[in-house]
Design an enzyme around this catalytic site. Structure first.
Site, PDB file in Angstrom:
ATOM      1  CD  GLU A 188      -5.952  -4.653   4.525  1.00 56.65           C
ATOM      2  OE1 GLU A 188      -5.948  -4.349   5.714  1.00 56.65           O
ATOM      3  OE2 GLU A 188      -6.164  -3.829   3.520  1.00 56.65           O
ATOM      4  CD  GLU A 214      -2.911   0.935   2.194  1.00 58.52           C
ATOM      5  OE1 GLU A 214      -3.882   1.725   2.341  1.00 58.52           O
ATOM      6  OE2 GLU A 214      -2.549   0.130   3.189  1.00 58.52           O
ATOM      7  CE1 TYR A 231      -3.250  -5.889   9.422  1.00 59.93           C
ATOM      8  CE2 TYR A 231      -5.897  -4.924   8.763  1.00 59.93           C
ATOM      9  CZ  TYR A 231      -4.653  -5.392   8.562  1.00 59.93           C
ATOM     10  OH  TYR A 231      -4.022  -4.534   7.082  1.00 59.93           O
ATOM     11  CG  ASN A 284      -9.349  -1.857   0.991  1.00 57.38           C
ATOM     12  OD1 ASN A 284      -9.449  -2.756   1.734  1.00 57.38           O
ATOM     13  ND2 ASN A 284      -9.273  -0.747   1.909  1.00 57.38           N
ATOM     14  CD  GLU A 285     -10.234  -2.140   6.158  1.00 55.69           C
ATOM     15  OE1 GLU A 285     -10.022  -0.472   6.592  1.00 55.69           O
ATOM     16  OE2 GLU A 285      -9.325  -2.476   6.218  1.00 55.69           O
TER      17      GLU A 285
END
Length: 383
Positions: free
Chosen positions: A317, A48, A261, A194-195
């Site tokens: 991710e 990114e 995460y 994304n998200e």
């Protein structure tokens, strides 16, 4: 063979002893189910525009005193070749939904700058754009995974980006040729946003489902290129998002993403990457292992709408997330790695290996200088 080990393998059904004596054991391997394949993309990477991931990590530019090949730093290029990266996701992340691809094409001196609003307010010169990314993937021999701008972009913009990359002829192909690339690149993986539940637009799942259906319609397949279209999926435990998006849009997708995460901090702090107690260590491993029931619950929801498991779940991710190293920009997410992070990587990959009926790709965050990075750089040095 050690009797304890052979007993464990036998219990696991990995082999059957055929002939045994005091000195030898002859083994027959059981047939492996050909449907249970660990795809190379399980070992994917994520790059990114965040901190020094791109600029200083992968890219220094052709005029840099740091040894480079066409602007890509040689030490990192060789490290990633040794790693045999199968797929790389770019340009984000949250950055993707503020990225306008036309800013990153043409002569570097003519490209406009932009403020990276998500990550520290850094001014980016857009010298690393579409051509630079796809050329890097060719140098590494990996599949590009493009994350398209849905949050602040338009259907036309994303459609023309796909055309610029993959078309043999037409207005976007002519533009690509003017910028020095005659042949189209291959693009397999296309993320539509994304998200989208957060930094990618704060959509509701109902609204995003309709937006996804519209955007993917206009992302055409040119010159025999086949697109694997990926819907923006849930974060962690948001099973409602997966349920609604699958219900409303499953027939229009090849994959759906999931972000998870290993974050264990409290009171606004994620904790130090390098200073931690044994209790912190075990909490970290516990949070890491929660990824298995999380994937299983999302997969069970997917099964309601896709019982033949046509649609892949892409954990694009994942990894550890600690407080930044003291003295660094808080928005650049630079952290050191320890054996604790290595254990998280090992446990996570082992989990993915056992769930390959749904998990078709994962991308650790991130490839250089950000979060659980593969490489760290400082000036002309790299580890």
């Amino acid at each position: 063979m050690n009797r304890k080990i052979s007993s464990m393998l036998l219990a696991a059904g990995l082999f059957c002893p055929v002939v045994a004596s005091a000195d030898t054991v002859t083994l027959r391997m059981d047939q492996i189910n050909p449907e249970e394949v660990i795809m190379p993309e399980i070992y994917g990477q994520f790059a990114e525009h965040l901190g020094a991931c791109i600029y200083g990590g992968l890219w220094v530019g052709p005029e840099s005193p740091i040894p480079n090949t066409q602007g890509y730093r040689n030490d990192v290029l060789q490290a990633l070749r040794d790693l045999k990266v199968p797929v790389m996701r770019w340009p984000g992340g949250c950055f993707a939904d503020e990225y306008h691809w036309r800013d990153g094409i043409g002569p570097a001196k003519d490209r406009p700058t932009q403020v990276n609003n998500n990550w520290g307010g850094t001014i980016e010169d857009n010298s690393f754009g579409t051509n630079e990314f796809f050329n890097l993937c060719e140098l590494l021999g990996c599949e590009p995974y493009l994350s398209g701008n849905v949050g602040s972009g338009s259907v036309e913009e994303l459609a023309q980006w796909v055309e610029y990359i993959t078309a043999e002829d037409g207005p976007m192909a002519r533009l690509r040729k003017e910028n020095g690339r005659e042949k189209p690149w291959k693009l397999k993986y296309l993320g539509v946003g994304n998200e989208s539940w957060g930094c990618g637009g704060n959509f509701t799942p109902e609204y995003y489902s309709d937006v996804y259906r519209r955007y993917q319609t206009y992302c055409r397949e040119f010159s025999g290129n086949k697109l694997y279209k990926i819907a923006s999926g849930a974060s962690d435990y948001d099973y409602n998002w997966t349920d609604i998006v699958m219900k409303k849009a499953h027939s229009h997708m090849h994959g759906i993403s999931l972000h998870y995460y290993t974050v264990t901090g409290w009171n606004g702090s994620k904790g130090s990457a390098t200073v931690f107690t044994p209790e912190d260590y075990y909490w970290t491993l516990g949070k890491c292992l929660e990824i298995e029931p999380v994937i299983e619950k999302h997969a069970a929801i997917m099964d309601k709408y896709d019982e033949k498991k046509r649609i892949g779940l892409l954990v694009d991710e994942w990894g550890t997330w600690w407080d930044v190293e003291p003295g660094t920009n808080p928005g650049h997410l630079y952290q050191q790695n320890t054996m604790r992070d290595a254990m998280v990587a090992a446990l996570s990959l082992n989990t993915f290996h056992g769930l390959t009926d749904r998990v078709k790709m994962t991308s650790i965050a991130q490839i250089a200088n950000v979060l659980q990075a593969m490489v760290l750089t400082k000036d002309d040095q790299m580890v």
